[in-house]
Scaffold this motif. Structure first.
Motif, PDB file in Angstrom:
ATOM      1  N   ARG A   1       0.438  -1.775  -0.030  1.00 15.33           N
ATOM      2  CA  ARG A   1       0.523  -0.571  -0.383  1.00 15.33           C
ATOM      3  C   ARG A   1       1.193   1.215  -0.152  1.00 15.33           C
ATOM      4  O   ARG A   1       0.053   2.414  -0.813  1.00 15.33           O
ATOM      5  N   GLU A   2       1.641   1.255   1.204  1.00 15.26           N
ATOM      6  CA  GLU A   2       2.854   2.500   0.962  1.00 15.26           C
ATOM      7  C   GLU A   2       2.787   2.940  -0.021  1.00 15.26           C
ATOM      8  O   GLU A   2       3.431   3.719  -0.926  1.00 15.26           O
ATOM      9  N   LEU A   3       3.890   1.450  -0.723  1.00 15.66           N
ATOM     10  CA  LEU A   3       4.869   2.154  -2.313  1.00 15.66           C
ATOM     11  C   LEU A   3       3.896   2.423  -3.406  1.00 15.66           C
ATOM     12  O   LEU A   3       4.467   3.117  -4.093  1.00 15.66           O
ATOM     13  N   GLY A   4       2.381   2.252  -3.505  1.00 20.09           N
ATOM     14  CA  GLY A   4       1.701   2.466  -4.257  1.00 20.09           C
ATOM     15  C   GLY A   4       1.634   4.053  -4.543  1.00 20.09           C
ATOM     16  O   GLY A   4       1.245   4.853  -4.919  1.00 20.09           O
ATOM     17  N   HIS A   5       1.525   3.983  -3.088  1.00 16.45           N
ATOM     18  CA  HIS A   5       0.895   5.400  -2.287  1.00 16.45           C
ATOM     19  C   HIS A   5       2.668   6.050  -3.494  1.00 16.45           C
ATOM     20  O   HIS A   5       2.407   7.318  -3.766  1.00 16.45           O
ATOM     21  N   LEU A   6       3.650   6.246  -2.769  1.00 18.08           N
ATOM     22  CA  LEU A   6       4.929   6.342  -2.856  1.00 18.08           C
ATOM     23  C   LEU A   6       5.009   6.929  -4.915  1.00 18.08           C
ATOM     24  O   LEU A   6       5.337   7.629  -5.654  1.00 18.08           O
ATOM     25  N   ARG A   7       4.390   5.454  -5.521  1.00 28.51           N
ATOM     26  CA  ARG A   7       4.592   5.390  -6.692  1.00 28.51           C
ATOM     27  C   ARG A   7       3.887   6.516  -7.226  1.00 28.51           C
ATOM     28  O   ARG A   7       3.983   7.114  -8.639  1.00 28.51           O
TER      29      ARG A   7
ATOM     30  N   ALA B   1       2.600   9.172  -6.398  1.00 30.00           N
ATOM     31  CA  ALA B   1       3.061  10.436  -6.353  1.00 30.00           C
ATOM     32  C   ALA B   1       4.378  11.100  -7.134  1.00 30.00           C
ATOM     33  O   ALA B   1       5.404  12.104  -7.332  1.00 30.00           O
ATOM     34  N   ASN B   2       4.957  10.192  -8.290  1.00 29.03           N
ATOM     35  CA  ASN B   2       6.120   9.740  -8.735  1.00 29.03           C
ATOM     36  C   ASN B   2       7.387  10.151  -8.004  1.00 29.03           C
ATOM     37  O   ASN B   2       8.188  10.873  -8.555  1.00 29.03           O
ATOM     38  N   ILE B   3       7.263   9.761  -6.895  1.00 32.92           N
ATOM     39  CA  ILE B   3       8.502  10.045  -5.693  1.00 32.92           C
ATOM     40  C   ILE B   3       9.403   8.327  -6.132  1.00 32.92           C
ATOM     41  O   ILE B   3      10.813   8.476  -6.289  1.00 32.92           O
ATOM     42  N   ILE B   4       8.844   7.725  -6.423  1.00 34.02           N
ATOM     43  CA  ILE B   4       9.731   6.066  -6.616  1.00 34.02           C
ATOM     44  C   ILE B   4       9.600   5.451  -7.954  1.00 34.02           C
ATOM     45  O   ILE B   4       8.523   5.296  -8.167  1.00 34.02           O
ATOM     46  N   SER B   5      10.326   4.776  -8.293  1.00 32.98           N
ATOM     47  CA  SER B   5       9.972   4.477  -9.587  1.00 32.98           C
ATOM     48  C   SER B   5      10.271   2.553  -9.248  1.00 32.98           C
ATOM     49  O   SER B   5      11.540   1.906  -9.018  1.00 32.98           O
ATOM     50  N   PRO B   6       9.341   1.723 -10.073  1.00 34.30           N
ATOM     51  CA  PRO B   6       9.858   0.535  -9.694  1.00 34.30           C
ATOM     52  C   PRO B   6      10.807  -0.487 -11.665  1.00 34.30           C
ATOM     53  O   PRO B   6      10.813   0.434 -11.997  1.00 34.30           O
ATOM     54  N   ARG B   7      11.235  -1.149 -10.773  1.00 33.38           N
ATOM     55  CA  ARG B   7      11.454  -2.284 -11.731  1.00 33.38           C
ATOM     56  C   ARG B   7      11.515  -3.104 -12.014  1.00 33.38           C
ATOM     57  O   ARG B   7      12.044  -4.028 -10.737  1.00 33.38           O
ATOM     58  N   ARG B   8      10.939  -4.455 -12.531  1.00 32.72           N
ATOM     59  CA  ARG B   8      11.206  -5.827 -12.896  1.00 32.72           C
ATOM     60  C   ARG B   8      12.720  -6.422 -12.771  1.00 32.72           C
ATOM     61  O   ARG B   8      12.704  -5.940 -13.816  1.00 32.72           O
ATOM     62  N   GLN B   9      12.733  -7.125 -12.485  1.00 33.67           N
ATOM     63  CA  GLN B   9      13.686  -7.768 -12.872  1.00 33.67           C
ATOM     64  C   GLN B   9      13.392  -9.915 -12.077  1.00 33.67           C
ATOM     65  O   GLN B   9      13.693 -10.028 -11.169  1.00 33.67           O
TER      66      GLN B   9
END
Length: 131
Positions: free
Chosen positions: A56-62, A64-72
């Motif tokens: 949930r918290e990662l979703g809020h930060l995503r 808001a464009n504060i963090i970005s995911p990278r899938r490996q």
């Protein structure tokens, strides 16, 4: 443009950013990401945040464009990507560590800056003027 006019214009956005960081879990996450990219599993383990809460918290930060995911493969890594927020987060984290660069100087310094401020729960008021 003067500081006052500039701040009046930006105050709602700045307040929204501060509100986003006011959540303890989100603040821990972004402060940890200052050190670099981390997988969701490592964040969960290191910060002791349960997976549903972390998602949930990662979703809020995503959002808001504060963090970005990278899938490996099956692992998702997160990176702090918003540079304006990075500056704000660095200041908050440094201030919480008691860093010299973020300590404010007071007009009338006390002998011991870390001493608690005396608090009188029942202040005595005096009447002023004619009785």
């Amino acid at each position: 443009m003067s500081f006052q006019k500039d701040m009046i214009k930006k105050a709602p956005d700045v307040a929204a950013q501060l509100k986003l960081l006011a959540n303890p879990n989100r603040l821990l996450i972004v402060c940890r990401l200052l050190d670099g990219e981390m997988s969701v599993g490592d964040i969960e383990e290191e910060l002791d945040i349960r997976q549903p809460t972390l998602s949930r918290e990662l979703g809020h930060l995503r959002e808001a464009n504060i963090i970005s995911p990278r899938r490996q493969s099956k692992v998702v890594f997160y990176t702090l990507t918003n540079e304006k927020m990075r500056v704000l987060i660095e200041a908050i984290c440094e201030a919480s560590r008691g860093g010299k660069t973020c300590q404010a100087t007071s007009v009338s310094p006390r002998a011991d800056a870390n001493a608690p401020i005396a608090f009188n729960p029942r202040p005595k008021f005096t009447k002023s003027g004619p009785s």
